[in-house]
Enzyme design. Structure first.
Site, short mmCIF file in Angstrom:
data_model
loop_
_atom_site.label_atom_id
_atom_site.label_comp_id
_atom_site.label_asym_id
_atom_site.label_seq_id
_atom_site.Cartn_x
_atom_site.Cartn_y
_atom_site.Cartn_z
N ARG A 102 4.13 53.15 -9.85
CA ARG A 102 3.16 52.48 -8.97
C ARG A 102 2.90 53.41 -7.80
NH1 ARG A 102 2.94 46.30 -6.83
NH2 ARG A 102 2.28 46.12 -9.00
N ASP B 204 -8.30 38.04 -6.40
CA ASP B 204 -7.19 38.87 -5.93
C ASP B 204 -7.37 39.02 -4.42
OD1 ASP B 204 -5.10 40.71 -5.70
OD2 ASP B 204 -6.26 42.40 -6.48
N CYS C 261 -3.68 37.39 -9.76
CA CYS C 261 -2.56 38.26 -10.14
C CYS C 261 -1.34 38.08 -9.25
CB CYS C 261 -3.02 39.72 -10.13
SG CYS C 261 -3.65 40.22 -8.53
N1 NVA Z 1 -5.24 44.60 -5.52
C1 NVA Z 1 -3.88 44.34 -5.16
C2 NVA Z 1 -3.09 43.94 -6.36
C3 NVA Z 1 -1.67 43.56 -6.08
C4 NVA Z 1 -0.92 43.22 -7.30
C5 NVA Z 1 -3.28 45.57 -4.51
O1 NVA Z 1 -3.53 46.68 -5.00
O2 NVA Z 1 -2.58 45.44 -3.51
N1 CP Z 2 0.67 41.21 -9.65
C1 CP Z 2 1.50 42.17 -9.27
O1 CP Z 2 1.41 43.34 -9.70
O2 CP Z 2 2.45 41.75 -8.40
P1 CP Z 2 3.50 42.66 -7.65
O3 CP Z 2 2.75 43.46 -6.60
O4 CP Z 2 4.46 41.68 -7.04
O5 CP Z 2 4.16 43.57 -8.64
#
Ligand code: NVA
Ligand code: CP
Length: 308
Positions: free
Chosen positions: A106, A227, A267
């Site tokens: 990530r 989201d 999400c």
């Molecule tokens: N669009 C959000 C999704 C979190 C799971 C982000 O990137 O923070």
């Molecule tokens: N939806 C999602 O990816 O949640 P987290 O940021 O908690 O991993």
């Protein structure tokens, strides 16, 4: 018994890294994992998690998914590893892929993720970048399939920021031939290249609709999805976005304009009363917590395929 298939691509960096058939196979495997009809053991396999941003669902669902198939995980972040000190990605990737069998990453830039994949000798999974969130989209379409049994005639409307989650929904929609509508404020449209790629896959079907009008976008929709307005890394834009996104909240009024059997997805994490109201999250139309659970099942299936 259903078996994992070897995917045509080594990595899962984008929603377009599987074919439609592979995507559907992962969903089928995930369903079988969920129903406890599969007993696939990948003993001693190790998943390395590299998280440059916070996470609850993705981290824990990967950890549990791995333990359910008999493997283990190691969890790294910039503060507990040399990544924060600026060790080059190419070095980290070469070293970690000698210890681990698969890496889930990530991070911010998609190009950094691609660099990890280039230097890693083992499969790399996108656990969210600024551009895409393909593991999330797998769980989202699993949840939609559970509800509607197939994707024929499903209309998915995403209300909010044209962000990583929206981009992956668009690409999966194109892959599966699902009508995807995005309603966002002007200037917050999804990534141009994503739109171009999706349109090429949809061919002459006019199934991707981007607008700035939430009410029209939800008419006849079967799935309403939203989201956060400000994603991780956009903290400084929060105040401006709160103003720009007024009118883009999924509330009971918007829901009443959708199909009467529409379901609600998010999400998570959510900002209640910003992109979605508390009563909609808690309503009987919400499948948000099934969707979160499905993260674990689809990732179990994805790992089984990538490691097979
Ligand atoms: N669009 C959000 C999704 C979190 C799971 C982000 O990137 O923070
Ligand atoms: N939806 C999602 O990816 O949640 P987290 O940021 O908690 O991993």
């Amino acid at each position: 018994m259903l078996n994992p298939i070897k995917l045509s691509r080594k990595n899962f960096l984008s929603s377009l890294d599987t074919s439609c058939e592979e995507f559907l196979h992962i969903l089928e495997l995930a369903k079988n994992f969920k129903n406890k009809n599969l007993n696939i053991k990948l003993k001693e396999k190790v998943l390395g998690l590299i998280f440059d941003k916070s996470s609850t669902r993705t981290r824990v669902s990967f950890q549990v998914a791995m333990s359910r198939i008999g493997g283990t995980t190691v969890d790294l972040n910039p503060t507990t590893s040399q990544i924060g000190r600026g060790e080059p990605i190419r070095d980290t990737a070469r070293v970690l892929s000698r210890y681990c069998d698969v890496l889930a990453i990530r991070t911010f830039k998609q190009t950094d993720l691609e660099e990890y994949a280039e230097w890693s000798s083992k499969p790399v999974i996108n656990a969210l970048t600024d551009l895409e969130h393909p593991c999330q989209a797998l769980a989202d379409f699993m949840t939609i399939k559970e509800e509607f049994l197939d994707f024929k005639n499903v209309i998915l409307t995403f209300i909010g920021d044209g962000n990583n989650v929206a981009n992956s929904l668009i690409l999966c929609g194109a892959l599966l031939g699902v009508e995807v509508r995005i309603a966002c404020p002007k200037g917050y449209e999804p990534n141009d290249l994503v739109i171009k790629r999706a349109k090429k896959i949809y061919k002459d079907k006019n199934l991707l609709k981007i607008s700035n009008d939430p009410i029209t976008a939800v008419k006849g929709a079967n799935v309403l999805y939203t989201d956060v307005w400000a994603s991780m890394g956009e903290e400084s834009q929060k105040e401006q976005k709160d103003k720009d996104f007024l009118g883009f909240t999924i509330d009971q009024n918007l829901v009443s304009n959708a199909d009467k059997d529409a379901i609600i997805l998010h999400c998570l994490p959510a900002y209640r009363s910003k992109e979605i109201t508390n009563d909609v999250i808690e309503s009987e139309k919400s499948r948000i917590f099934e969707q979160a659970e499905n993260r674990m099942h689809v990732q179990q299936a994805l790992l089984a395929c990538l490691l097979s």
